[in-house]
Design an enzyme around this catalytic site. Structure first.
Site: not given
Ligand code: CMC
Length: 424
Positions: A263, A302, A358
């Site tokens: 986050h 996201h 970010d």
């Molecule tokens: N790098 C590589 N793969 C990713 C990433 C990433 N940053 N984010 C998601 N994926 C892949 C994930 O492995 C999954 O693939 P598969 O379907 O093959 O298993 C797919 O995309 C869906 O991911 P998810 O984890 O189910 O998505 P989520 O909605 O639970 O996670 C997130 C959202 C923001 C936690 C995630 O995208 C992430 O960890 N990003 C990196 C950290 C980041 O930049 N966070 C800041 C968010 S913006 C600030 C805020 O508003 O707080």
């Protein structure tokens, strides 16, 4: 065609028709048919926990609006304190309202001397500023016991003003302690962003004059980070607020949620990642590791945005303005290359992974001289306005205490075993 869904319990053949209202179906309707069947929705991926009129995020279209106003217009034409007012009170302030609001915030920036001398100076010398901020916000509740009067409109408004006003003071105090510099008192003649920069960077000069371009960049970044509907920290704020805890305690919970790398800690993680990559020649190898699932591409993806985060577009412009003053951050080349490679790769496109807020904000903060451990703190300052807007809305809605159910998947009843009868 009716705007309804029909659910049939195949065990009994009973059906119920539920109206779709504002894009949702009410669980209370579902409960009429299936009182003991719970929605299994870990992480609330498909659950609306509240109705809110504060912020709209349309993830498919890449739209962000506060109270109906597009973020692009607010970032260009407004300022952070006006945006905070808009989030909290629902409308843009008239001139006299804005003057009063700005005056009130400006005159509540001081913190109790005990907070600084005894509380903040009691931390270990290398304490993380975000850990200090979280604790300091919780500690504020002990200085303002009347904050418990959450249904008293005057008290509520006063705590809102205090929290927004004191966050930059606490944030800068945490930083100054961390680097062993003396505390700088707020300067009431400065605007919100310039005052924060003064408390951060002032040394021996009688008055610190922030570079106007950098103060403006901070103000825009504060606008972009002010709210983002039901994100993890805002949900924490609402959950804790629903127990009728005072706003300082609820804000401390929200700030704790913001501390995590998924986050508010993500911009810190982006810079660490760029440092680890080290050179644009290493970008392809890093992308291979991301695709192999070894690491995540920080600052990408996201839960809601499935297209380019509109905040990231604005931040890219702000970055140019900042780098014109500070010189270009040497990590920018790596970031641009990463973005280019990722946005032409099917792994990212098929998963709709685009740069989020970010991805570039850390580069700006770093170019402005903020140490990496201040990044989540810089996020917490403006998000306080959003947290409080949601807290206020929640109380006005007279919401029930948050209390989700669970699907119990543990042991059935079993008898206690004395220690002597347990295995190794
Ligand atoms: N790098 C590589 N793969 C990713 C990433 C990433 N940053 N984010 C998601 N994926 C892949 C994930 O492995 C999954 O693939 P598969 O379907 O093959 O298993 C797919 O995309 C869906 O991911 P998810 O984890 O189910 O998505 P989520 O909605 O639970 O996670 C997130 C959202 C923001 C936690 C995630 O995208 C992430 O960890 N990003 C990196 C950290 C980041 O930049 N966070 C800041 C968010 S913006 C600030 C805020 O508003 O707080």
């Amino acid at each position: 065609m009716a705007d309804t869904v029909t659910i049939t319990d195949n065990r009994t053949g009973e059906s119920i028709e539920i109206p779709i209202v504002d894009g949702g179906v009410a669980a209370s309707e579902w409960r009429r048919l299936l009182p003991d069947i719970w929605f299994y929705d870990p992480a609330f991926v498909q659950t609306a926990g509240c109705a809110s009129s504060i912020t709209l995020v349309d993830g498919e279209q890449g739209i962000l609006r506060y109270r109906g106003y597009p973020i692009e217009q607010l970032a260009e034409k407004s300022n952070f304190l006006e945006v905070a007012y808009l989030l909290l009170f629902g409308e843009l302030p008239a001139a006299a309202e804005l003057d009063e609001w700005t005056h009130n915030i400006t005159h509540h920036t001081f913190i109790h001397e005990n907070m600084r001398k005894r509380f903040l100076e009691g931390f270990h010398y290398d304490a993380h500023p975000m850990g200090m901020l979280v604790s300091a916000v919780a500690a504020l509740s002990t200085f303002y016991p009347e904050a418990k009067q959450i249904f008293d409109p005057d008290s509520r408004k006063k705590q809102i003003v205090r929290l927004i006003a004191k966050m930059p003071t606490l944030a800068a105090a945490a930083h100054r302690f961390h680097v062993g510099m003396p505390f700088v008192y707020p300067d009431n003649s400065l605007d919100f962003a310039s005052n924060f920069l003064s408390m951060m960077w002032k040394t021996a000069e009688p008055r610190y004059a922030a570079n106007p371009a950098l103060a403006h960049a901070i103000d825009v970044l504060f606008i972009l980070h002010a709210d983002h509907e039901q994100n993890c920290s805002t949900t924490a704020m609402r959950v804790v607020g629903s127990s009728h805890a005072d706003p300082y305690s609820a804000c401390a919970a929200a700030a704790s949620a913001l501390y995590g790398p998924r986050h508010g800690g993500a911009n810190e993680a982006v810079v660490q990642m760029l440092l680890e990559i080290g050179h644009i020649d290493n970008v392809d190898a890093y992308i291979r590791r991301v695709k192999a699932g070894e690491v995540r591409l920080q600052g990408f993806g996201h839960r809601v945005y499935k297209s380019y985060d509109p905040r990231a577009k604005i931040i890219k412009r702000v970055a140019d303005e900042v780098f014109a003053v500070t010189g270009v951050n040497h990590l920018l080349d790596i970031a641009l290359k990463l973005e280019e490679v990722a946005l032409s790769d099917d792994y990212f496109l098929s998963r709709k992974l685009y740069p989020n807020v970010d991805f570039y904000s850390g580069l700006i903060y770093q170019a402005m001289g903020f140490p990496i451990n201040m990044f989540p703190v810089l996020f917490a300052i403006p998000r306080t306005a959003g947290w409080l807007a949601h807290w206020k809305e929640l109380l006005d809605q007279d919401s029930k205490i948050s209390r989700p159910r669970q699907l119990y998947v543990g042991h059935p009843e079993r008898d206690y075993l004395p220690l002597s009868e347990r295995g190794a």
